[in-house]
Motif scaffolding. Structure first.
Motif, PDB file in Angstrom:
ATOM      1  N   ALA A  93       0.828  -1.214   0.000  1.00  0.00           N
ATOM      2  CA  ALA A  93       0.000   0.000   0.000  1.00  0.00           C
ATOM      3  C   ALA A  93       0.855   1.254   0.000  1.00  0.00           C
ATOM      4  O   ALA A  93       0.603   2.208  -0.760  1.00  0.00           O
ATOM      5  CB  ALA A  93      -0.932  -0.008   1.211  1.00  0.00           C
ATOM      6  N   TYR A  94       1.884   1.270   0.825  1.00  0.00           N
ATOM      7  CA  TYR A  94       2.755   2.443   0.885  1.00  0.00           C
ATOM      8  C   TYR A  94       3.540   2.634  -0.411  1.00  0.00           C
ATOM      9  O   TYR A  94       3.743   3.764  -0.876  1.00  0.00           O
ATOM     10  CB  TYR A  94       3.704   2.340   2.078  1.00  0.00           C
ATOM     11  CG  TYR A  94       3.144   2.926   3.353  1.00  0.00           C
ATOM     12  CD1 TYR A  94       2.520   4.174   3.353  1.00  0.00           C
ATOM     13  CD2 TYR A  94       3.255   2.252   4.568  1.00  0.00           C
ATOM     14  CE1 TYR A  94       2.012   4.723   4.522  1.00  0.00           C
ATOM     15  CE2 TYR A  94       2.758   2.805   5.747  1.00  0.00           C
ATOM     16  CZ  TYR A  94       2.131   4.036   5.715  1.00  0.00           C
ATOM     17  OH  TYR A  94       1.638   4.590   6.877  1.00  0.00           O
ATOM     18  N   LYS A  95       3.981   1.543  -1.008  1.00  0.00           N
ATOM     19  CA  LYS A  95       4.705   1.658  -2.273  1.00  0.00           C
ATOM     20  C   LYS A  95       3.790   2.183  -3.377  1.00  0.00           C
ATOM     21  O   LYS A  95       4.205   3.019  -4.202  1.00  0.00           O
ATOM     22  CB  LYS A  95       5.287   0.298  -2.663  1.00  0.00           C
ATOM     23  CG  LYS A  95       6.498  -0.103  -1.830  1.00  0.00           C
ATOM     24  CD  LYS A  95       7.024  -1.473  -2.225  1.00  0.00           C
ATOM     25  CE  LYS A  95       8.271  -1.827  -1.420  1.00  0.00           C
ATOM     26  NZ  LYS A  95       8.760  -3.202  -1.731  1.00  0.00           N
ATOM     27  N   ALA A  96       2.545   1.697  -3.411  1.00  0.00           N
ATOM     28  CA  ALA A  96       1.585   2.181  -4.407  1.00  0.00           C
ATOM     29  C   ALA A  96       1.293   3.664  -4.198  1.00  0.00           C
ATOM     30  O   ALA A  96       1.204   4.452  -5.150  1.00  0.00           O
ATOM     31  CB  ALA A  96       0.297   1.366  -4.328  1.00  0.00           C
ATOM     32  N   ALA A  97       1.142   4.053  -2.933  1.00  0.00           N
ATOM     33  CA  ALA A  97       0.874   5.454  -2.617  1.00  0.00           C
ATOM     34  C   ALA A  97       2.037   6.342  -3.019  1.00  0.00           C
ATOM     35  O   ALA A  97       1.848   7.467  -3.512  1.00  0.00           O
ATOM     36  CB  ALA A  97       0.588   5.598  -1.123  1.00  0.00           C
ATOM     37  N   GLU A  98       3.248   5.849  -2.825  1.00  0.00           N
ATOM     38  CA  GLU A  98       4.440   6.641  -3.164  1.00  0.00           C
ATOM     39  C   GLU A  98       4.529   6.896  -4.662  1.00  0.00           C
ATOM     40  O   GLU A  98       4.811   8.023  -5.098  1.00  0.00           O
ATOM     41  CB  GLU A  98       5.683   5.897  -2.679  1.00  0.00           C
ATOM     42  CG  GLU A  98       6.955   6.714  -2.728  1.00  0.00           C
ATOM     43  CD  GLU A  98       8.106   6.039  -2.028  1.00  0.00           C
ATOM     44  OE1 GLU A  98       9.101   6.721  -1.752  1.00  0.00           O
ATOM     45  OE2 GLU A  98       8.022   4.816  -1.757  1.00  0.00           O
ATOM     46  N   LEU A  99       4.262   5.883  -5.458  1.00  0.00           N
ATOM     47  CA  LEU A  99       4.294   6.042  -6.914  1.00  0.00           C
ATOM     48  C   LEU A  99       3.192   6.973  -7.389  1.00  0.00           C
ATOM     49  O   LEU A  99       3.405   7.826  -8.262  1.00  0.00           O
ATOM     50  CB  LEU A  99       4.162   4.675  -7.590  1.00  0.00           C
ATOM     51  CG  LEU A  99       5.373   3.742  -7.474  1.00  0.00           C
ATOM     52  CD1 LEU A  99       5.037   2.369  -8.031  1.00  0.00           C
ATOM     53  CD2 LEU A  99       6.584   4.331  -8.203  1.00  0.00           C
ATOM     54  N   ALA A 100       1.997   6.814  -6.826  1.00  0.00           N
ATOM     55  CA  ALA A 100       0.866   7.641  -7.245  1.00  0.00           C
ATOM     56  C   ALA A 100       1.071   9.101  -6.868  1.00  0.00           C
ATOM     57  O   ALA A 100       0.690  10.010  -7.626  1.00  0.00           O
ATOM     58  CB  ALA A 100      -0.423   7.111  -6.618  1.00  0.00           C
ATOM     59  N   LEU A 108       3.657  17.015   1.284  1.00  0.00           N
ATOM     60  CA  LEU A 108       4.648  16.269   2.047  1.00  0.00           C
ATOM     61  C   LEU A 108       5.064  14.992   1.334  1.00  0.00           C
ATOM     62  O   LEU A 108       6.218  14.595   1.365  1.00  0.00           O
ATOM     63  CB  LEU A 108       4.080  15.900   3.422  1.00  0.00           C
ATOM     64  CG  LEU A 108       3.915  17.049   4.414  1.00  0.00           C
ATOM     65  CD1 LEU A 108       3.068  16.593   5.590  1.00  0.00           C
ATOM     66  CD2 LEU A 108       5.280  17.514   4.905  1.00  0.00           C
ATOM     67  N   GLY A 109       4.094  14.326   0.709  1.00  0.00           N
ATOM     68  CA  GLY A 109       4.351  13.039   0.054  1.00  0.00           C
ATOM     69  C   GLY A 109       3.223  12.072   0.340  1.00  0.00           C
ATOM     70  O   GLY A 109       2.107  12.255  -0.114  1.00  0.00           O
ATOM     71  N   VAL A 110       3.502  11.061   1.157  1.00  0.00           N
ATOM     72  CA  VAL A 110       2.487  10.077   1.545  1.00  0.00           C
ATOM     73  C   VAL A 110       2.093  10.333   2.993  1.00  0.00           C
ATOM     74  O   VAL A 110       2.945  10.554   3.858  1.00  0.00           O
ATOM     75  CB  VAL A 110       3.010   8.641   1.386  1.00  0.00           C
ATOM     76  CG1 VAL A 110       1.959   7.624   1.834  1.00  0.00           C
ATOM     77  CG2 VAL A 110       3.410   8.381  -0.064  1.00  0.00           C
ATOM     78  N   VAL A 111       0.798  10.289   3.251  1.00  0.00           N
ATOM     79  CA  VAL A 111       0.267  10.509   4.591  1.00  0.00           C
ATOM     80  C   VAL A 111      -0.373   9.215   5.087  1.00  0.00           C
ATOM     81  O   VAL A 111      -1.200   8.617   4.398  1.00  0.00           O
ATOM     82  CB  VAL A 111      -0.773  11.645   4.599  1.00  0.00           C
ATOM     83  CG1 VAL A 111      -1.423  11.782   5.973  1.00  0.00           C
ATOM     84  CG2 VAL A 111      -0.121  12.967   4.181  1.00  0.00           C
ATOM     85  N   GLY A 112       0.013   8.788   6.281  1.00  0.00           N
ATOM     86  CA  GLY A 112      -0.630   7.657   6.930  1.00  0.00           C
ATOM     87  C   GLY A 112      -1.733   8.154   7.842  1.00  0.00           C
ATOM     88  O   GLY A 112      -1.488   9.004   8.705  1.00  0.00           O
ATOM     89  N   VAL A 113      -2.949   7.660   7.637  1.00  0.00           N
ATOM     90  CA  VAL A 113      -4.107   8.110   8.413  1.00  0.00           C
ATOM     91  C   VAL A 113      -4.610   6.951   9.266  1.00  0.00           C
ATOM     92  O   VAL A 113      -4.993   5.903   8.734  1.00  0.00           O
ATOM     93  CB  VAL A 113      -5.237   8.610   7.491  1.00  0.00           C
ATOM     94  CG1 VAL A 113      -6.457   9.033   8.320  1.00  0.00           C
ATOM     95  CG2 VAL A 113      -4.751   9.759   6.616  1.00  0.00           C
ATOM     96  N   ILE A 114      -4.607   7.135  10.571  1.00  0.00           N
ATOM     97  CA  ILE A 114      -5.138   6.134  11.503  1.00  0.00           C
ATOM     98  C   ILE A 114      -6.400   6.718  12.111  1.00  0.00           C
ATOM     99  O   ILE A 114      -6.352   7.682  12.874  1.00  0.00           O
ATOM    100  CB  ILE A 114      -4.108   5.792  12.591  1.00  0.00           C
ATOM    101  CG1 ILE A 114      -2.778   5.352  11.953  1.00  0.00           C
ATOM    102  CG2 ILE A 114      -4.637   4.698  13.507  1.00  0.00           C
ATOM    103  CD1 ILE A 114      -1.656   5.135  12.948  1.00  0.00           C
ATOM    104  N   SER A 115      -7.545   6.134  11.751  1.00  0.00           N
ATOM    105  CA  SER A 115      -8.831   6.742  12.106  1.00  0.00           C
ATOM    106  C   SER A 115      -9.456   6.070  13.328  1.00  0.00           C
ATOM    107  O   SER A 115      -9.190   4.898  13.601  1.00  0.00           O
ATOM    108  CB  SER A 115      -9.790   6.679  10.918  1.00  0.00           C
ATOM    109  OG  SER A 115     -10.132   5.342  10.608  1.00  0.00           O
ATOM    110  N   SER A 133      -0.753  11.577  -1.240  1.00  0.00           N
ATOM    111  CA  SER A 133      -1.533  10.347  -1.330  1.00  0.00           C
ATOM    112  C   SER A 133      -1.702   9.804   0.085  1.00  0.00           C
ATOM    113  O   SER A 133      -1.031  10.257   1.021  1.00  0.00           O
ATOM    114  CB  SER A 133      -0.833   9.319  -2.217  1.00  0.00           C
ATOM    115  OG  SER A 133       0.444   8.996  -1.691  1.00  0.00           O
ATOM    116  N   VAL A 134      -2.601   8.825   0.267  1.00  0.00           N
ATOM    117  CA  VAL A 134      -2.901   8.358   1.619  1.00  0.00           C
ATOM    118  C   VAL A 134      -2.949   6.835   1.698  1.00  0.00           C
ATOM    119  O   VAL A 134      -3.329   6.150   0.749  1.00  0.00           O
ATOM    120  CB  VAL A 134      -4.239   8.928   2.141  1.00  0.00           C
ATOM    121  CG1 VAL A 134      -4.168  10.428   2.309  1.00  0.00           C
ATOM    122  CG2 VAL A 134      -5.396   8.552   1.234  1.00  0.00           C
ATOM    123  N   VAL A 135      -2.551   6.356   2.867  1.00  0.00           N
ATOM    124  CA  VAL A 135      -2.801   4.976   3.284  1.00  0.00           C
ATOM    125  C   VAL A 135      -3.577   5.072   4.585  1.00  0.00           C
ATOM    126  O   VAL A 135      -3.134   5.723   5.537  1.00  0.00           O
ATOM    127  CB  VAL A 135      -1.497   4.189   3.479  1.00  0.00           C
ATOM    128  CG1 VAL A 135      -1.800   2.800   4.066  1.00  0.00           C
ATOM    129  CG2 VAL A 135      -0.755   4.049   2.158  1.00  0.00           C
TER     130      VAL A 135
END
Length: 487
Positions: A48-55, A142-149, A171-173
């Protein structure tokens, strides 16, 4: 919109997680199984993080009208599919119909506000101390953001991070709470997929904290971790993120005060307090925890407060006139009842409620509470109210600030200026005069002080949280480096 939420979502594809032990999604009111999800493990999170980074690399370069169009399309879909969102909030999070409708509107308003962000990524041109130089400051994602809801207001509180991140070029994970995997995570994958988001822009991994929680934070890819939840977990996330030099936006617990001064309108204050205490069963970070009432009007206020609390229908959240539904699980019920019973042993008087049927705890009111009893010291996060008497403003300010939290609060008085002066003395990120503490507007700064977190959400403050700035200087004329090149 896809409504089969039995799979996780990575890089534009719905797939089963790699875990063997399924996570059961349970209705907190009737205990029925809603669905089962095979959870994500570390490899899924990495994917998921790799996909988010590319996107994100491509998404950051998109024109502002393209970013805005995606968010506006998401608004349109939410408007058309409202029942999907509200129905899931009722059956998954125990929301009453009233609360589900309100949370849906709040999430929609956040999304609409975020749609303005692509055109608000402002920079600056500043003077220089060097002749012929121009200083430029650019605002960048920033780049990729991790969201813990969280599980209490999953749709709204996740949306304010997800929409803000996307709007500012990130992008987000998303990792939702296991109690609300749909309304805190998977429903966003479905929403933005339907809106036409590029693959990898939005990813949702449903997994146990014990299996992927730390990796969600320490993975090398995300530059910001946005978390809403308990102070205990927030401290750990802050520690882990700090070790990796990542930014955090942490909205944590609260022990919010509701102060009724001697000259307050008792009827208005009582009504306001009942809403601020019992809305969504009190399972709100901003909910009232301690109600301070001047001794001269304490008994009168208590009577009106109890009368109004008695009128609240509690039970099945799917019934339109229910005001207090179930807590998220039985553990929460037992924890609150333990604090209630221990406070009664210490001298508080149980005036209303104190009993539970399954996960539904009756609206409960205790009087004669002191600031050191469990019902006052602990964040209750449930429908149990503590009424505390005070004799002077100096005393109530000291008691209000005695706890390590500082999220929200309220002060009631017939003198707005007087109440405002008292409000300034309360160490908290937000406070409201002649209202209750459960307030949020998409263009106003939301966040706490002390153990209630760091950072601010919403409006221009979200722009600060979800972006960074870069200084680019331009030397227009050949620079004279002075005596450096002289022998």
């Amino acid at each position: 919109m896809n409504t089969d939420f039995s799979k996780i979502y990575i890089n534009g594809a719905w797939k089963s997680g790699s875990g063997d032990r399924s996570i059961k999604n349970i209705n907190p009111f009737n205990q029925e199984d809603i669905l089962e999800i095979k959870p994500a493990l570390k490899q899924d999170l990495d994917d998921a993080y790799k996909a988010a980074e590319l996107a994100q690399v491509k998404w950051a370069k998109e024109l502002p009208q393209v970013k805005r169009a995606l968010l506006e399309k998401a608004v349109q879909i939410m408007d058309e599919q409202k029942e999907i969102f509200t129905d899931w909030l009722v059956k998954e999070s125990g929301s009453t119909v009233f609360k589900a409708e309100a949370e849906y509107r709040a999430a929609m308003n956040v999304l609409k506000e975020a749609a303005t962000f692509p055109y608000r990524m402002e920079g600056k041109i500043l003077p220089s101390q060097t002749p012929g130089k121009e200083n430029r400051v650019y605002r960048e994602p920033l780049g990729v953001v991790g969201v813990i809801s969280p599980w209490n207001f999953p749709l709204h509180l996740a949306m304010r991070s997800i929409a803000s991140a996307i709007a500012t070029g990130n992008s987000v994970v998303i990792k939702p709470a296991t109690e609300t995997p749909v309304t805190g995570g998977l429903i966003f994958a479905s929403l933005f997929e339907a809106a036409g988001a590029p693959k990898g822009l939005v990813n949702t991994v449903v997994g146990r904290g014990s299996e992927i929680g730390d990796d969600m934070v320490t993975h090398k890819t995300p530059r910001l971790i946005s978390f809403t939840g308990s102070t205990e977990v927030g401290r750990r996330i802050g520690k882990l993120a700090g070790g990796e030099l990542k930014k955090t936006a942490l909205e944590l617990g609260g022990n919010n005060v509701f102060i009724v001064l001697e000259d307050a309108d008792i009827e208005q204050a009582a009504e306001s307090a009942v809403f601020g205490k019992f809305y969504h069963q009190g399972q709100i970070c901003m909910a009232i925890n301690r109600i301070f009432v001047h001794s001269s009007i304490y008994d009168q206020f208590a009577e009106r407060f109890i009368e109004k609390a008695k009128e609240l229908k509690y039970g099945n959240p799917a019934e339109a006139d229910t005001k207090v539904g179930p807590l998220i699980n039985r553990g929460q019920v037992d924890r609150i009842l333990e604090d209630v019973n221990e406070s009664v042993k210490q001298g508080a008087e149980l005036r209303l409620g104190g009993k539970a049927d399954g996960n539904v705890l009756e609206p409960t009111v205790l009087t004669g509470v002191t600031n050191d009893m469990p019902i006052a010291v602990n964040e209750i996060f449930g429908p149990a109210a503590a009424l505390i008497s005070f004799d002077s403003e100096e005393e109530v300010i000291e008691m209000a600030n005695a706890m390590p939290y500082g999220l929200s609060g309220a002060v009631h008085s017939s003198s707005i200026e007087h109440a405002t002066l008292v409000a300034h003395e309360i160490h908290t990120g937000m406070i409201h005069v002649n209202d209750q503490p459960v307030n949020e507007e998409p263009h106003m700064p939301f966040g706490g002080e002390k153990d209630s977190g760091i950072g601010r959400f919403n409006g221009e403050w979200a722009l600060e949280e979800f972006t960074t700035v870069k200084w680019v200087s331009v030397q227009h004329n050949r620079r004279n480096y002075g005596p450096f090149f002289k022998s």
